[in-house]
Scaffold this motif. Structure first.
Motif, PDB file in Angstrom:
ATOM      1  N   THR A  22       2.528  -5.103   8.054  1.00 34.26           N
ATOM      2  CA  THR A  22       1.166  -4.634   7.885  1.00 34.26           C
ATOM      3  C   THR A  22       0.493  -5.469   6.800  1.00 34.26           C
ATOM      4  O   THR A  22       1.078  -5.748   5.770  1.00 34.26           O
ATOM      5  CB  THR A  22       1.163  -3.158   7.447  1.00 34.26           C
ATOM      6  OG1 THR A  22       1.910  -2.399   8.392  1.00 34.26           O
ATOM      7  CG2 THR A  22      -0.244  -2.625   7.355  1.00 34.26           C
ATOM      8  N   SER A  23      -0.746  -5.844   7.028  1.00 32.92           N
ATOM      9  CA  SER A  23      -1.493  -6.603   6.034  1.00 32.92           C
ATOM     10  C   SER A  23      -2.512  -5.673   5.401  1.00 32.92           C
ATOM     11  O   SER A  23      -3.421  -5.187   6.060  1.00 32.92           O
ATOM     12  CB  SER A  23      -2.203  -7.796   6.691  1.00 32.92           C
ATOM     13  OG  SER A  23      -2.935  -8.504   5.735  1.00 32.92           O
ATOM     14  N   LEU A  24      -2.355  -5.421   4.112  1.00 38.44           N
ATOM     15  CA  LEU A  24      -3.248  -4.527   3.387  1.00 38.44           C
ATOM     16  C   LEU A  24      -4.406  -5.319   2.789  1.00 38.44           C
ATOM     17  O   LEU A  24      -4.258  -6.487   2.463  1.00 38.44           O
ATOM     18  CB  LEU A  24      -2.480  -3.817   2.278  1.00 38.44           C
ATOM     19  CG  LEU A  24      -1.264  -3.007   2.746  1.00 38.44           C
ATOM     20  CD1 LEU A  24      -0.508  -2.450   1.554  1.00 38.44           C
ATOM     21  CD2 LEU A  24      -1.695  -1.889   3.671  1.00 38.44           C
ATOM     22  N   GLN A  25      -5.544  -4.667   2.633  1.00 38.32           N
ATOM     23  CA  GLN A  25      -6.723  -5.299   2.049  1.00 38.32           C
ATOM     24  C   GLN A  25      -6.958  -4.723   0.651  1.00 38.32           C
ATOM     25  O   GLN A  25      -7.023  -3.513   0.481  1.00 38.32           O
ATOM     26  CB  GLN A  25      -7.956  -5.027   2.920  1.00 38.32           C
ATOM     27  CG  GLN A  25      -7.896  -5.633   4.283  1.00 38.32           C
ATOM     28  CD  GLN A  25      -8.135  -7.129   4.254  1.00 38.32           C
ATOM     29  OE1 GLN A  25      -8.923  -7.616   3.468  1.00 38.32           O
ATOM     30  NE2 GLN A  25      -7.461  -7.857   5.111  1.00 38.32           N
ATOM     31  N   TYR A  26      -7.085  -5.599  -0.324  1.00 39.09           N
ATOM     32  CA  TYR A  26      -7.367  -5.204  -1.693  1.00 39.09           C
ATOM     33  C   TYR A  26      -8.586  -5.968  -2.196  1.00 39.09           C
ATOM     34  O   TYR A  26      -8.974  -6.974  -1.624  1.00 39.09           O
ATOM     35  CB  TYR A  26      -6.178  -5.509  -2.617  1.00 39.09           C
ATOM     36  CG  TYR A  26      -4.967  -4.659  -2.338  1.00 39.09           C
ATOM     37  CD1 TYR A  26      -4.850  -3.408  -2.916  1.00 39.09           C
ATOM     38  CD2 TYR A  26      -3.951  -5.108  -1.511  1.00 39.09           C
ATOM     39  CE1 TYR A  26      -3.737  -2.617  -2.663  1.00 39.09           C
ATOM     40  CE2 TYR A  26      -2.840  -4.323  -1.246  1.00 39.09           C
ATOM     41  CZ  TYR A  26      -2.730  -3.085  -1.830  1.00 39.09           C
ATOM     42  OH  TYR A  26      -1.659  -2.303  -1.590  1.00 39.09           O
ATOM     43  N   THR A  27      -9.145  -5.503  -3.294  1.00 40.50           N
ATOM     44  CA  THR A  27     -10.261  -6.191  -3.934  1.00 40.50           C
ATOM     45  C   THR A  27      -9.765  -6.786  -5.241  1.00 40.50           C
ATOM     46  O   THR A  27      -9.074  -6.118  -6.010  1.00 40.50           O
ATOM     47  CB  THR A  27     -11.413  -5.208  -4.214  1.00 40.50           C
ATOM     48  OG1 THR A  27     -11.803  -4.614  -2.977  1.00 40.50           O
ATOM     49  CG2 THR A  27     -12.593  -5.912  -4.828  1.00 40.50           C
ATOM     50  N   SER A 186     -13.885 -10.217  -4.638  1.00 39.32           N
ATOM     51  CA  SER A 186     -13.248 -10.958  -3.558  1.00 39.32           C
ATOM     52  C   SER A 186     -12.223 -10.085  -2.833  1.00 39.32           C
ATOM     53  O   SER A 186     -11.444  -9.375  -3.459  1.00 39.32           O
ATOM     54  CB  SER A 186     -12.567 -12.214  -4.097  1.00 39.32           C
ATOM     55  OG  SER A 186     -13.527 -13.039  -4.715  1.00 39.32           O
ATOM     56  N   ILE A 187     -12.230 -10.169  -1.520  1.00 37.87           N
ATOM     57  CA  ILE A 187     -11.271  -9.434  -0.689  1.00 37.87           C
ATOM     58  C   ILE A 187      -9.980 -10.242  -0.621  1.00 37.87           C
ATOM     59  O   ILE A 187      -9.999 -11.447  -0.351  1.00 37.87           O
ATOM     60  CB  ILE A 187     -11.828  -9.186   0.724  1.00 37.87           C
ATOM     61  CG1 ILE A 187     -13.164  -8.437   0.656  1.00 37.87           C
ATOM     62  CG2 ILE A 187     -10.823  -8.475   1.605  1.00 37.87           C
ATOM     63  CD1 ILE A 187     -13.079  -7.062   0.043  1.00 37.87           C
ATOM     64  N   GLN A 188      -8.842  -9.583  -0.831  1.00 37.01           N
ATOM     65  CA  GLN A 188      -7.542 -10.230  -0.805  1.00 37.01           C
ATOM     66  C   GLN A 188      -6.669  -9.563   0.255  1.00 37.01           C
ATOM     67  O   GLN A 188      -6.557  -8.342   0.278  1.00 37.01           O
ATOM     68  CB  GLN A 188      -6.846 -10.105  -2.163  1.00 37.01           C
ATOM     69  CG  GLN A 188      -7.633 -10.686  -3.317  1.00 37.01           C
ATOM     70  CD  GLN A 188      -7.675 -12.188  -3.260  1.00 37.01           C
ATOM     71  OE1 GLN A 188      -6.650 -12.838  -3.117  1.00 37.01           O
ATOM     72  NE2 GLN A 188      -8.865 -12.750  -3.356  1.00 37.01           N
ATOM     73  N   GLY A 189      -6.061 -10.335   1.134  1.00 30.67           N
ATOM     74  CA  GLY A 189      -5.109  -9.806   2.110  1.00 30.67           C
ATOM     75  C   GLY A 189      -3.720  -9.797   1.490  1.00 30.67           C
ATOM     76  O   GLY A 189      -3.303 -10.767   0.875  1.00 30.67           O
ATOM     77  N   GLN A 190      -3.017  -8.679   1.622  1.00 31.30           N
ATOM     78  CA  GLN A 190      -1.672  -8.537   1.038  1.00 31.30           C
ATOM     79  C   GLN A 190      -0.697  -8.094   2.105  1.00 31.30           C
ATOM     80  O   GLN A 190      -1.009  -7.213   2.898  1.00 31.30           O
ATOM     81  CB  GLN A 190      -1.693  -7.482  -0.072  1.00 31.30           C
ATOM     82  CG  GLN A 190      -2.719  -7.717  -1.156  1.00 31.30           C
ATOM     83  CD  GLN A 190      -2.334  -8.849  -2.083  1.00 31.30           C
ATOM     84  OE1 GLN A 190      -1.178  -9.016  -2.413  1.00 31.30           O
ATOM     85  NE2 GLN A 190      -3.319  -9.634  -2.478  1.00 31.30           N
TER      86      GLN A 190
END
Length: 192
Positions: A22-27, A186-190
């Motif tokens: 799963t790829s989570l979205q963080y700021t 900025s949006i970061q994919g984790q």
């Protein structure tokens, strides 16, 4: 052969989704840019502004935030604070906040506001992009009120912050209490 390839592709996509991570979205908040009378990154006049008047900041340049590929943050958050010399009426809109966008070379600002900190007219503010308002929630004179804005879309390299006094009162004379602080978000994919 085409049917076999199509079936194989569908099976591969179904299986990869079931077993894929799963790829989570963080700021990832970036460094602040401060718009203030004094001591900020860019100058804008908030102090001693009468009702029915406004100002625009010196033009900000996001180039220092660019990555090696030239990408710059386009999503921002803002936190603005303001106080009035006489207590404004509860529930009125104390101030309106705007963004003035510019062309990629820094010219052609919305509303013709220019690149320097200056006053704006009511007609100029109509050409700017609204980002929010400060509702009056405290009627005590010289009391700082704060408001935050999220998801401010600023895609270009150059922009200015503008505001308009709608409180019915004059802002407090102070070079340190009023300001708007903007953060790139900025949006970061984790991966999980």
């Amino acid at each position: 052969m085409q049917k076999l390839c199509a079936i194989w592709l569908i099976m591969l996509l179904l299986v990869s989704q079931a077993w894929g991570a799963t790829s989570l979205q963080y700021t990832l908040p970036g460094s602040a840019i401060v718009f203030a009378d004094t001591g900020g990154t860019y100058t804008i006049v908030f102090s001693n502004k009468a009702n029915g008047t406004g100002a625009v900041s010196a033009q900000a340049d996001k180039n220092s935030l660019a990555t090696a590929t030239g990408a710059m943050p386009s999503l921002w958050a803002g936190h603005c604070q303001l106080s009035f010399s006489t207590g404004p009426t509860m529930g009125v809109t104390g101030a309106e906040y705007y963004i003035a966008h510019a062309l990629s070379d820094g010219t052609g600002q919305d509303g013709g506001v220019g690149t320097s900190s200056t006053t704006i007219t009511t007609d100029q503010r109509r050409a700017l992009t609204p980002i929010g308002t400060l509702p009056v929630y405290n009627t005590t004179a010289n009391t700082t009120m704060t408001v935050s804005f999220r998801n401010i879309y600023i895609p270009g390299r150059y922009f200015s912050v503008a505001w308009w006094n709608t409180s019915g009162q004059t802002t407090e004379t102070s070079s340190v209490k009023h300001r708007c602080v903007f953060y790139p978000m900025s949006i970061q994919g984790q991966g999980s």
